[in-house]
Design a protein around this motif. Structure first.
Motif, PDB file in Angstrom:
ATOM      1  N   CYS A   7       0.837  -1.198   0.000  1.00 31.33           N
ATOM      2  CA  CYS A   7       0.000   0.000   0.000  1.00 31.33           C
ATOM      3  C   CYS A   7       0.878   1.256   0.000  1.00 31.33           C
ATOM      4  O   CYS A   7       0.608   2.203  -0.741  1.00 31.33           O
ATOM      5  N   GLN A   8       1.936   1.247   0.793  1.00 29.27           N
ATOM      6  CA  GLN A   8       2.847   2.395   0.815  1.00 29.27           C
ATOM      7  C   GLN A   8       3.524   2.577  -0.539  1.00 29.27           C
ATOM      8  O   GLN A   8       3.639   3.700  -1.032  1.00 29.27           O
ATOM      9  N   ARG A   9       3.954   1.478  -1.131  1.00 36.64           N
ATOM     10  CA  ARG A   9       4.639   1.551  -2.423  1.00 36.64           C
ATOM     11  C   ARG A   9       3.687   1.988  -3.538  1.00 36.64           C
ATOM     12  O   ARG A   9       4.041   2.809  -4.378  1.00 36.64           O
ATOM     13  N   GLN A  10       2.464   1.452  -3.534  1.00 36.77           N
ATOM     14  CA  GLN A  10       1.528   1.718  -4.625  1.00 36.77           C
ATOM     15  C   GLN A  10       0.701   2.992  -4.424  1.00 36.77           C
ATOM     16  O   GLN A  10       0.388   3.678  -5.392  1.00 36.77           O
ATOM     17  N   LEU A  11       0.356   3.262  -3.166  1.00 35.48           N
ATOM     18  CA  LEU A  11      -0.550   4.384  -2.895  1.00 35.48           C
ATOM     19  C   LEU A  11       0.081   5.511  -2.088  1.00 35.48           C
ATOM     20  O   LEU A  11      -0.542   6.550  -1.870  1.00 35.48           O
ATOM     21  N   ARG A  13       0.686   5.527   1.130  1.00 35.13           N
ATOM     22  CA  ARG A  13       0.071   5.671   2.461  1.00 35.13           C
ATOM     23  C   ARG A  13      -0.063   4.312   3.133  1.00 35.13           C
ATOM     24  O   ARG A  13       0.058   3.276   2.498  1.00 35.13           O
ATOM     25  N   GLU A  14      -0.341   4.355   4.440  1.00 35.96           N
ATOM     26  CA  GLU A  14      -0.619   3.139   5.201  1.00 35.96           C
ATOM     27  C   GLU A  14      -1.993   2.597   4.801  1.00 35.96           C
ATOM     28  O   GLU A  14      -2.898   3.365   4.478  1.00 35.96           O
ATOM     29  N   ALA A  15      -2.125   1.291   4.834  1.00 37.88           N
ATOM     30  CA  ALA A  15      -3.435   0.678   4.615  1.00 37.88           C
ATOM     31  C   ALA A  15      -4.285   0.889   5.861  1.00 37.88           C
ATOM     32  O   ALA A  15      -3.778   0.865   6.988  1.00 37.88           O
ATOM     33  N   THR A  16      -5.569   1.088   5.674  1.00 33.87           N
ATOM     34  CA  THR A  16      -6.469   1.202   6.820  1.00 33.87           C
ATOM     35  C   THR A  16      -6.688  -0.201   7.395  1.00 33.87           C
ATOM     36  O   THR A  16      -6.531  -1.206   6.677  1.00 33.87           O
ATOM     37  N   PRO A  17      -7.070  -0.296   8.645  1.00 31.69           N
ATOM     38  CA  PRO A  17      -7.364  -1.622   9.213  1.00 31.69           C
ATOM     39  C   PRO A  17      -8.408  -2.382   8.401  1.00 31.69           C
ATOM     40  O   PRO A  17      -8.300  -3.592   8.231  1.00 31.69           O
ATOM     41  N   GLU A  18      -9.402  -1.679   7.879  1.00 31.74           N
ATOM     42  CA  GLU A  18     -10.433  -2.340   7.072  1.00 31.74           C
ATOM     43  C   GLU A  18      -9.844  -2.872   5.763  1.00 31.74           C
ATOM     44  O   GLU A  18     -10.177  -3.977   5.320  1.00 31.74           O
ATOM     45  N   GLU A  19      -8.951  -2.091   5.134  1.00 32.71           N
ATOM     46  CA  GLU A  19      -8.297  -2.554   3.910  1.00 32.71           C
ATOM     47  C   GLU A  19      -7.455  -3.797   4.176  1.00 32.71           C
ATOM     48  O   GLU A  19      -7.486  -4.759   3.403  1.00 32.71           O
ATOM     49  N   VAL A  20      -6.710  -3.778   5.268  1.00 35.49           N
ATOM     50  CA  VAL A  20      -5.884  -4.939   5.619  1.00 35.49           C
ATOM     51  C   VAL A  20      -6.761  -6.166   5.790  1.00 35.49           C
ATOM     52  O   VAL A  20      -6.471  -7.234   5.241  1.00 35.49           O
ATOM     53  N   LYS A  21      -7.845  -6.012   6.527  1.00 36.88           N
ATOM     54  CA  LYS A  21      -8.759  -7.130   6.780  1.00 36.88           C
ATOM     55  C   LYS A  21      -9.338  -7.665   5.468  1.00 36.88           C
ATOM     56  O   LYS A  21      -9.358  -8.879   5.239  1.00 36.88           O
ATOM     57  N   ASN A  22      -9.798  -6.775   4.604  1.00 35.03           N
ATOM     58  CA  ASN A  22     -10.409  -7.199   3.342  1.00 35.03           C
ATOM     59  C   ASN A  22      -9.402  -7.838   2.398  1.00 35.03           C
ATOM     60  O   ASN A  22      -9.699  -8.857   1.759  1.00 35.03           O
ATOM     61  N   ILE A  23      -8.228  -7.254   2.285  1.00 37.76           N
ATOM     62  CA  ILE A  23      -7.203  -7.817   1.397  1.00 37.76           C
ATOM     63  C   ILE A  23      -6.758  -9.181   1.914  1.00 37.76           C
ATOM     64  O   ILE A  23      -6.612 -10.130   1.135  1.00 37.76           O
TER      65      ILE A  23
END
Length: 175
Positions: A7-11, A13-23
């Motif tokens: 996420c840091q490399r592509q976007l 920024r840090e991934a949100t907890p919800e993004e981490v959970k979903n991914i």
């Protein structure tokens, strides 16, 4: 940790907890669509040699997938104890941070100089080396072997079978 790195490399920024959970959920779902892999040649025999040498086989994984952990028991019955495993759910900082291997040492009641790590990934090698543990890299995939050496591995084998075949010589040298 890996999701955050991407996420840091592509976007940026840090991934949100919800993004981490979903991914992670999607990754697990995808992982479970593939047929169960066979044991790597030499893996069962190597683990038997590790135990015969009086060493305690442990698992330190960045995964927390129940299906993966269950496969370990199916493929290597009685070899690993769940209470000694370190998974993604046990640590705040995943590999390459030393926390996973430091936690494994704590669980086993060992000092770094009393342990040996067998790793197949550069981030895992970095983690183990940062924890001060003698680290054997095994190239189980398409990586250039130099990548594992550059990550800090103390020894390198081209396959699990090669490590199994060279185990006694290696242990004698370490003794």
């Amino acid at each position: 940790g890996t999701i955050n790195m991407v996420c840091q490399r592509q976007l940026g920024r840090e991934a949100t907890p919800e993004e981490v959970k979903n991914i992670y959920k999607e990754k697990s779902k995808e992982f479970n669509t593939y047929p169960q892999a066979d044991r790597m040649p030499g893996a069962w025999e190597l683990l038997q040699k590790v135990k015969a040498a009086g060493l305690l086989p442990m698992v330190v994984t960045g995964s927390g997938q129940t299906s993966l952990l269950n496969r370990l028991e199916e493929n290597f019955p009685g070899m690993f104890r769940r209470e000694l495993m370190v998974t993604a759910f046990d640590v705040k900082h995943g590999k390459p941070h030393p926390e996973p291997y430091l936690m494994a040492l704590q669980k086993a009641g060992l000092k770094p100089e009393e342990a040996i790590v067998i790793e197949n990934a550069p981030l895992g090698v970095e983690s183990a080396v940062a924890a001060g543990i003698f680290t054997i890299a095994v190239n189980t995939g398409p990586l250039d072997c130099q990548v594992l050496l550059d990550a800090g591995a103390n020894a390198l084998f081209p396959s699990v079978q090669a490590l199994c075949d060279g185990w006694e010589e290696l242990i004698n040298k370490l003794a």
